[in-house]
Design a protein around this motif. Structure first.
Motif, PDB file in Angstrom:
ATOM      1  N   GLY A  83     -59.206  12.770 -37.749  1.00  0.00           N
ATOM      2  CA  GLY A  83     -59.564  14.188 -37.837  1.00  0.00           C
ATOM      3  C   GLY A  83     -58.554  15.085 -37.139  1.00  0.00           C
ATOM      4  O   GLY A  83     -58.177  16.150 -37.662  1.00  0.00           O
ATOM      5  N   MET A  84     -58.071  14.663 -35.969  1.00  0.00           N
ATOM      6  CA  MET A  84     -57.123  15.500 -35.221  1.00  0.00           C
ATOM      7  C   MET A  84     -55.766  15.570 -35.915  1.00  0.00           C
ATOM      8  O   MET A  84     -55.114  16.613 -35.910  1.00  0.00           O
ATOM      9  N   LEU A  85     -55.331  14.452 -36.514  1.00  0.00           N
ATOM     10  CA  LEU A  85     -54.067  14.478 -37.249  1.00  0.00           C
ATOM     11  C   LEU A  85     -54.159  15.419 -38.447  1.00  0.00           C
ATOM     12  O   LEU A  85     -53.221  16.168 -38.751  1.00  0.00           O
ATOM     13  N   ARG A  86     -55.284  15.404 -39.114  1.00  0.00           N
ATOM     14  CA  ARG A  86     -55.449  16.296 -40.272  1.00  0.00           C
ATOM     15  C   ARG A  86     -55.395  17.759 -39.822  1.00  0.00           C
ATOM     16  O   ARG A  86     -54.793  18.601 -40.505  1.00  0.00           O
ATOM     17  N   GLU A  87     -56.005  18.061 -38.679  1.00  0.00           N
ATOM     18  CA  GLU A  87     -55.983  19.438 -38.179  1.00  0.00           C
ATOM     19  C   GLU A  87     -54.567  19.877 -37.800  1.00  0.00           C
ATOM     20  O   GLU A  87     -54.195  21.040 -37.986  1.00  0.00           O
ATOM     21  N   LEU A  88     -53.771  18.958 -37.256  1.00  0.00           N
ATOM     22  CA  LEU A  88     -52.404  19.303 -36.867  1.00  0.00           C
ATOM     23  C   LEU A  88     -51.490  19.495 -38.071  1.00  0.00           C
ATOM     24  O   LEU A  88     -50.494  20.217 -37.998  1.00  0.00           O
ATOM     25  N   ASP A  89     -51.824  18.849 -39.189  1.00  0.00           N
ATOM     26  CA  ASP A  89     -50.928  18.793 -40.343  1.00  0.00           C
ATOM     27  C   ASP A  89     -50.993  20.080 -41.163  1.00  0.00           C
ATOM     28  O   ASP A  89     -51.431  20.087 -42.318  1.00  0.00           O
ATOM     29  N   VAL A  90     -50.543  21.155 -40.550  1.00  0.00           N
ATOM     30  CA  VAL A  90     -50.480  22.429 -41.267  1.00  0.00           C
ATOM     31  C   VAL A  90     -49.069  22.635 -41.792  1.00  0.00           C
ATOM     32  O   VAL A  90     -48.111  22.041 -41.283  1.00  0.00           O
ATOM     33  N   LYS A  91     -48.924  23.498 -42.809  1.00  0.00           N
ATOM     34  CA  LYS A  91     -47.596  23.782 -43.357  1.00  0.00           C
ATOM     35  C   LYS A  91     -47.163  25.158 -42.888  1.00  0.00           C
ATOM     36  O   LYS A  91     -47.910  26.127 -43.002  1.00  0.00           O
ATOM     37  N   TYR A  92     -45.939  25.237 -42.336  1.00  0.00           N
ATOM     38  CA  TYR A  92     -45.395  26.502 -41.859  1.00  0.00           C
ATOM     39  C   TYR A  92     -44.422  27.063 -42.893  1.00  0.00           C
ATOM     40  O   TYR A  92     -43.695  26.312 -43.556  1.00  0.00           O
ATOM     41  N   LYS A  93     -44.401  28.387 -42.999  1.00  0.00           N
ATOM     42  CA  LYS A  93     -43.445  29.035 -43.893  1.00  0.00           C
ATOM     43  C   LYS A  93     -42.089  29.089 -43.198  1.00  0.00           C
ATOM     44  O   LYS A  93     -41.975  29.568 -42.076  1.00  0.00           O
ATOM     45  N   VAL A  94     -41.081  28.562 -43.873  1.00  0.00           N
ATOM     46  CA  VAL A  94     -39.721  28.614 -43.327  1.00  0.00           C
ATOM     47  C   VAL A  94     -38.777  29.127 -44.404  1.00  0.00           C
ATOM     48  O   VAL A  94     -39.015  28.946 -45.607  1.00  0.00           O
ATOM     49  N   ASP A  95     -37.731  29.769 -43.966  1.00  0.00           N
ATOM     50  CA  ASP A  95     -36.681  30.228 -44.873  1.00  0.00           C
ATOM     51  C   ASP A  95     -35.710  29.073 -45.061  1.00  0.00           C
ATOM     52  O   ASP A  95     -34.942  28.730 -44.149  1.00  0.00           O
ATOM     53  N   LYS A  96     -35.733  28.442 -46.227  1.00  0.00           N
ATOM     54  CA  LYS A  96     -34.943  27.228 -46.467  1.00  0.00           C
ATOM     55  C   LYS A  96     -33.438  27.487 -46.294  1.00  0.00           C
ATOM     56  O   LYS A  96     -32.723  26.661 -45.715  1.00  0.00           O
ATOM     57  N   GLU A  97     -32.993  28.630 -46.772  1.00  0.00           N
ATOM     58  CA  GLU A  97     -31.557  28.929 -46.666  1.00  0.00           C
ATOM     59  C   GLU A  97     -31.149  29.119 -45.201  1.00  0.00           C
ATOM     60  O   GLU A  97     -30.126  28.589 -44.750  1.00  0.00           O
ATOM     61  N   ASP A  98     -31.971  29.871 -44.494  1.00  0.00           N
ATOM     62  CA  ASP A  98     -31.693  30.102 -43.071  1.00  0.00           C
ATOM     63  C   ASP A  98     -31.731  28.781 -42.294  1.00  0.00           C
ATOM     64  O   ASP A  98     -30.904  28.528 -41.412  1.00  0.00           O
ATOM     65  N   LEU A  99     -32.696  27.926 -42.647  1.00  0.00           N
ATOM     66  CA  LEU A  99     -32.833  26.632 -41.982  1.00  0.00           C
ATOM     67  C   LEU A  99     -31.617  25.749 -42.250  1.00  0.00           C
ATOM     68  O   LEU A  99     -31.081  25.094 -41.323  1.00  0.00           O
ATOM     69  N   SER A 100     -31.124  25.726 -43.485  1.00  0.00           N
ATOM     70  CA  SER A 100     -29.946  24.930 -43.826  1.00  0.00           C
ATOM     71  C   SER A 100     -28.714  25.420 -43.076  1.00  0.00           C
ATOM     72  O   SER A 100     -27.893  24.616 -42.610  1.00  0.00           O
TER      73      SER A 100
END
Length: 743
Positions: free
Chosen positions: A288-305
């Motif tokens: 249950g705790m792993l599922r709660e942690l597994d959120v998706k964050y918005k990132v700028d792919k170009e900026d990240l690269s």
């Protein structure tokens, strides 16, 4: 056997765990030093001692007590001495003298039967009179109980624990259901309770006995790494232990489930899993705790690269596609798993992640299961890493009520979470289910968790299969690094480890600089070659101390097992000398300068780090299974051994606790997990098939940093490469994770 009658003048030393006591005893006006097991007697008490005089090499003539009896004070002087000794709270010598003067030879009868009359003595109120009586009667009750328990082999601190839990009800417990001892008192197992039950005439098919036996089997399963047992396995093992039929076992399994003492679940294929409640709740909560942690964050792919590219330039590294994917996934996901074998760039990937999160202003914690693994992580990344136990601030044992299942208690938990943005844990194959549960409880929502490990390493020593189950659930983002980088390709340790993992037969021609196989036929020749390597050859070759060269072996028993090797290596590497003190007990000898290992988690053991003038600069609690140190001092008078572990942590062990230590010149490959040594020396001879397998060989080889040398039979080496069989490990975290996502 001689007898002495007298009284206790002074208690010099007492080990509260087993009752071992050194005391001054007055017998016929002679002051004697006596030693023996006295868990509850106090100063001023009258005793009849049985034993013999011995000559101690340091402390001279002593009376070694084999047994004793507490005698009621026979005269007024004895009564006054006992009451004024400090044993009875609230009475000092002067008040004791007044009480005895008032009541004379009738003093103890008055205290026990007419305590209110004590108020006739100046300085004693009615309340105080009742407190004095309670103390006298209580001391008598506990003495009687301890004498009673002694008949059943329950001595020292165990007897005191039992009395503290059950009080005078203990007589009924022993006679009707001694299995309650195993159920409710730590340190007392089913077999002890079963022996008592046979003495008091409890039937073999008793409901109490069968339930106790089933729970004992589940506990044994946990000791073998299982969090549950298939119901058929539990039934067969219980039949073997209890000698009753399977239908009777099944009935009591269902009764235990109805009483909520155990949990029965079905896996994805409909097979029934039987859990102790603690391990089921842990796996369920982890999912249950792993599922709660597994959120998706918005990132700028170009900026990240662009950021990753800049870090590559700054660090003078070039990530492959999988490494870049891993860094991006770590930025995008609240929970992420990175795996890969040796030389595949896990450290470079972790370091890039750290740089990325630092750029974003995040606070990052690095951790590993052991001190050695944390040290390796620090050296590889250049950032501070701690053991998970220290990160969570271990505070002792979770179970103050002395229940059987024992886990650590941490100051960091759901009410006091870790204050950080990102947590990266290395060597995850070593993390068992209870430590994972404790870690997740201390992580607040919104914190990123990144797990790193090699799933092909051996599973954790403790119960569970956390890393493999998380990967097998296929519910979380994970990247497995596969490319062996150029620098790693120069090491035959790395190259051959990967070949062995793929089942390839590596060439044993000794043309390598770091991977050697010396072919020898018999055990004694193998050991002689290893002795020369450890003492004379390897330290110079890898520029390390003798204590840093580690002998690893698959087995504990046998001609090349840990137990035999350690005795030989001790005599060869740390022989007796006039300036080295020794402790000898049972079949073992510990000597100053010996390399030793802690063999179980002890959350109560205190350690300290001292600086100049022996001033304490840091202290804490907890020494853990697999910690290796050096014996610095043996104190015969205090009956202690001082061991210094990594980071200069010193731990003082009473002689009574030395069952937690063993010699560590040679250790099992399983115990070496998470460690890295400058050089590894390994004997190779035929042994049990379940231990002589590819997984064991792969783990041993990957423990060596600069050189691995195997000595023995090449045919056995190749048979290990071919043998993919492993002991089954029953863990249900994969099922619990899949259930959590369905829900």
């Amino acid at each position: 056997m001689e007898e002495l009658t007298g009284y206790v003048e002074n208690i010099i030393f007492r080990n509260t765990d087993n009752g071992y006591t050194v005391l001054d005893f007055v017998a016929d006006d002679d002051l004697l030093t006596c030693t023996g097991l006295f868990p509850v007697i106090g100063e001023g008490e009258n005793l009849l001692l049985r034993g013999e005089f011995v000559e101690h090499p340091t402390y001279g003539r002593q009376f070694k007590v084999a047994s004793y009896e507490v005698e009621a004070p026979a005269d007024e002087l004895s009564m006054e001495r006992y009451l004024g000794s400090g044993a009875i709270k609230g009475i000092g010598p002067k008040l004791a003298a007044r009480v005895v003067k008032k009541f004379g030879a009738d003093t103890f009868r008055i205290i026990e039967d007419e305590p209110e009359r004590l108020a006739e003595v100046k300085g004693i109120s009615i309340t105080k009179a009742m407190e004095i009586s309670d103390q006298i009667v209580g001391a008598k009750d506990i003495r009687n109980a301890i004498i009673f328990l002694d008949k059943y082999g329950l001595h020292g601190n165990k007897a005191i624990k039992i009395y503290n839990r059950f009080g005078n009800e203990i007589y009924n417990v022993i006679q009707t259901n001694p299995y309650k001892l195993a159920d409710e008192i730590s340190g007392i197992g089913f077999k002890t309770a079963d022996e008592i039950a046979s003495q008091v005439g409890i039937k073999v098919d008793s409901e109490f006995r069968i339930k106790g036996g089933i729970q004992y089997i589940l506990g044994q399963g946990a000791g073998m790494g299982h969090t549950y047992l298939p119901i058929e396995t539990l039934n067969h093992m219980s039949q073997d232990l209890l000698k009753v039929d399977g239908d009777t076992i099944d009935a009591q399994i269902m009764n235990l489930a109805m009483d909520s003492k155990i949990i029965i679940k079905k896996d994805s294929e409909g097979n029934r899993q039987v859990y102790s409640k603690a391990f089921y709740r842990m796996e369920e909560s982890i999912a249950g705790m792993l599922r709660e942690l597994d959120v998706k964050y918005k990132v700028d792919k170009e900026d990240l690269s662009n950021t990753i590219r800049r870090i590559e330039i700054e660090e003078n590294v070039e990530l492959d596609e999988l490494q870049k994917n891993a860094v991006i996934a770590a930025a995008e996901r609240g929970f992420f798993v990175l795996t890969g074998g040796p030389g595949t760039g896990k450290t470079t990937t972790i370091t890039t992640m750290i740089k990325l999160f630092e750029d974003q202003g995040y606070n990052i914690f690095l951790g590993a299961p052991t001190g050695r693994a944390a040290k390796r992580m620090s050296e590889a990344t250049g950032y501070e890493a701690r053991t998970i136990h220290r990160m969570l601030e271990v505070a002792g044992n979770m179970n103050d009520d002395d229940s059987v299942t024992s886990f650590a208690r941490f100051d960091r938990n759901e009410e006091n979470p870790l204050e950080c943005d990102v947590i990266i844990i290395d060597e995850m194959s070593m993390v068992d289910v209870s430590l994972m549960y404790s870690l997740l409880k201390a992580i607040s929502p919104g914190t990123r968790l990144i797990l790193v490990g090699d799933e092909n390493q051996l599973p954790s020593v403790g119960p569970g299969n956390v890393l493999k189950d998380i990967l097998a659930s296929e519910r979380f983002t994970a990247v497995t690094l596969k490319k062996i980088f150029r620098q790693a390709q120069e090491s035959d340790i790395v190259v051959n480890a990967h070949k062995i993992h793929q089942g390839e037969h590596v060439v044993l021609d000794n043309k390598s600089k770091d991977f050697f196989f010396l072919k020898r036929d018999d055990a004694d020749t193998i050991i002689n070659v290893m002795l020369t390597l450890v003492r004379d050859k390897m330290p110079k070759y890898v520029d390390a101390g003798i204590s840093e060269i580690q002998v690893l072996t698959p087995t504990r028993k046998g001609l090349i097992g840990v137990e035999r090797l350690n005795g030989i290596l001790q005599n060869f590497l740390n022989p007796p000398a006039p300036n080295k003190k020794e402790w000898s007990g049972d079949t073992r000898i510990f000597r100053e300068g010996d390399k030793v290992m802690q063999i179980r988690n002890d959350y109560q053991l205190e350690w300290e780090v001292t600086g100049g003038y022996n001033i304490t600069i840091e202290k804490g609690v907890g020494v853990f299974n697999g910690d290796v140190g050096i014996i610095k001092d043996i104190n015969d008078w205090a009956k202690t051994i001082t061991v210094e572990y990594e980071e200069r942590r010193k731990v003082v062990y009473p002689f009574a606790n030395l069952d937690e230590l063993e010699l560590a010149y040679a250790i099992t490959i399983h115990k070496s997990q998470g460690s890295e040594y400058p050089a590894v020396v390994m004997p190779v001879m035929d042994g049990p098939k379940m231990l002589m397998n590819r997984n064991i060989l792969y783990t041993a080889i990957t423990r060596a940093k600069k050189c691995v040398t195997m000595v023995g039979d090449a045919n056995v080496f190749y048979s290990m490469v071919d043998n993919t069989s492993q002991a089954a490990r029953y863990s249900g975290l994969k099922d619990r994770i899949q259930e959590a996502f369905i829900e």
